[in-house]
Design a protein around this motif. Structure first.
Motif, PDB file in Angstrom:
ATOM      1  N   VAL A 175       7.047 -91.097 -35.266  1.00  0.00           N
ATOM      2  CA  VAL A 175       5.950 -91.924 -34.748  1.00  0.00           C
ATOM      3  C   VAL A 175       5.885 -93.245 -35.500  1.00  0.00           C
ATOM      4  O   VAL A 175       5.761 -94.318 -34.895  1.00  0.00           O
ATOM      5  N   LEU A 176       5.980 -93.194 -36.828  1.00  0.00           N
ATOM      6  CA  LEU A 176       5.827 -94.412 -37.626  1.00  0.00           C
ATOM      7  C   LEU A 176       7.020 -95.359 -37.501  1.00  0.00           C
ATOM      8  O   LEU A 176       6.851 -96.576 -37.596  1.00  0.00           O
ATOM      9  N   VAL A 177       8.207 -94.828 -37.277  1.00  0.00           N
ATOM     10  CA  VAL A 177       9.374 -95.696 -37.085  1.00  0.00           C
ATOM     11  C   VAL A 177       9.308 -96.357 -35.709  1.00  0.00           C
ATOM     12  O   VAL A 177       9.702 -97.506 -35.544  1.00  0.00           O
ATOM     13  N   ALA A 178       8.757 -95.639 -34.723  1.00  0.00           N
ATOM     14  CA  ALA A 178       8.669 -96.168 -33.359  1.00  0.00           C
ATOM     15  C   ALA A 178       7.489 -97.123 -33.169  1.00  0.00           C
ATOM     16  O   ALA A 178       7.473 -97.895 -32.214  1.00  0.00           O
ATOM     17  N   ASN A 179       6.519 -97.075 -34.065  1.00  0.00           N
ATOM     18  CA  ASN A 179       5.308 -97.903 -33.965  1.00  0.00           C
ATOM     19  C   ASN A 179       5.100 -98.681 -35.257  1.00  0.00           C
ATOM     20  O   ASN A 179       5.494 -98.225 -36.318  1.00  0.00           O
ATOM     21  N   GLU A 180       4.432 -99.807 -35.149  1.00  0.00           N
ATOM     22  CA  GLU A 180       4.173-100.622 -36.337  1.00  0.00           C
ATOM     23  C   GLU A 180       3.323 -99.864 -37.349  1.00  0.00           C
ATOM     24  O   GLU A 180       3.590 -99.880 -38.543  1.00  0.00           O
ATOM     25  N   ASN A 181       2.290 -99.185 -36.872  1.00  0.00           N
ATOM     26  CA  ASN A 181       1.449 -98.346 -37.714  1.00  0.00           C
ATOM     27  C   ASN A 181       0.685 -97.375 -36.832  1.00  0.00           C
ATOM     28  O   ASN A 181       0.693 -97.511 -35.610  1.00  0.00           O
ATOM     29  N   TYR A 182       0.032 -96.422 -37.451  1.00  0.00           N
ATOM     30  CA  TYR A 182      -0.725 -95.405 -36.718  1.00  0.00           C
ATOM     31  C   TYR A 182      -1.864 -94.949 -37.608  1.00  0.00           C
ATOM     32  O   TYR A 182      -1.691 -94.806 -38.824  1.00  0.00           O
ATOM     33  N   ASP A 183      -3.025 -94.703 -37.023  1.00  0.00           N
ATOM     34  CA  ASP A 183      -4.147 -94.262 -37.853  1.00  0.00           C
ATOM     35  C   ASP A 183      -4.200 -92.732 -37.928  1.00  0.00           C
ATOM     36  O   ASP A 183      -3.582 -92.026 -37.125  1.00  0.00           O
ATOM     37  N   PHE A 184      -4.926 -92.254 -38.909  1.00  0.00           N
ATOM     38  CA  PHE A 184      -4.979 -90.822 -39.221  1.00  0.00           C
ATOM     39  C   PHE A 184      -5.404 -89.993 -38.017  1.00  0.00           C
ATOM     40  O   PHE A 184      -4.746 -89.014 -37.656  1.00  0.00           O
ATOM     41  N   ASN A 185      -6.517 -90.369 -37.384  1.00  0.00           N
ATOM     42  CA  ASN A 185      -7.041 -89.567 -36.272  1.00  0.00           C
ATOM     43  C   ASN A 185      -6.094 -89.551 -35.079  1.00  0.00           C
ATOM     44  O   ASN A 185      -5.943 -88.521 -34.424  1.00  0.00           O
ATOM     45  N   SER A 186      -5.447 -90.669 -34.808  1.00  0.00           N
ATOM     46  CA  SER A 186      -4.489 -90.712 -33.697  1.00  0.00           C
ATOM     47  C   SER A 186      -3.279 -89.838 -33.985  1.00  0.00           C
ATOM     48  O   SER A 186      -2.777 -89.140 -33.099  1.00  0.00           O
ATOM     49  N   LEU A 187      -2.796 -89.861 -35.238  1.00  0.00           N
ATOM     50  CA  LEU A 187      -1.690 -88.985 -35.636  1.00  0.00           C
ATOM     51  C   LEU A 187      -2.095 -87.517 -35.508  1.00  0.00           C
ATOM     52  O   LEU A 187      -1.334 -86.696 -34.990  1.00  0.00           O
ATOM     53  N   LYS A 188      -3.290 -87.203 -35.957  1.00  0.00           N
ATOM     54  CA  LYS A 188      -3.779 -85.829 -35.912  1.00  0.00           C
ATOM     55  C   LYS A 188      -3.834 -85.328 -34.463  1.00  0.00           C
ATOM     56  O   LYS A 188      -3.378 -84.218 -34.160  1.00  0.00           O
TER      57      LYS A 188
END
Length: 100
Positions: A23-36
């Motif tokens: 997810v993090l390599v494919a996106n610039e960043n990601y927040d905790f709740n969205s990852l969860k």
């Protein structure tokens, strides 16, 4: 076979850490709740895997506030991106060897 396996990174042996890095390599960043939500994991489970990747310096953490709510975002570091790409290449090489 040993030369292919030596390029595997133990940090990515766990399915959740592999998913986080994907997810993090494919996106610039990601927040905790969205990852969860995306990975369908508990707070504690996600936090422990993020901590393991942070310890390896494979991800960066940015804490901020949105209004009065804390917001933590994660991004792949250059070190983490390079390690993840090496790991994927090792997987690809292993698959190619199995076909021969």
């Amino acid at each position: 076979m040993r030369s292919v396996l030596e390029h595997f990174d133990k940090a990515f042996e766990n399915r959740i850490r592999l998913q986080i890095m994907s997810v993090l390599v494919a996106n610039e960043n990601y927040d905790f709740n969205s990852l969860k939500e995306l990975l369908n994991v508990t707070d504690g489970n996600l936090a422990s895997h993020l901590k393991a990747l942070e310890k390896e310096e494979y991800i960066t953490v940015h804490k901020s506030f949105l209004g009065r709510k804390p917001n933590t975002t994660y991004a792949a570091s250059e070190l983490g991106r390079a390690a993840f790409i090496r790991h994927l290449q090792a997987l690809e090489n292993l698959i190619k060897q199995q076909k021969q």
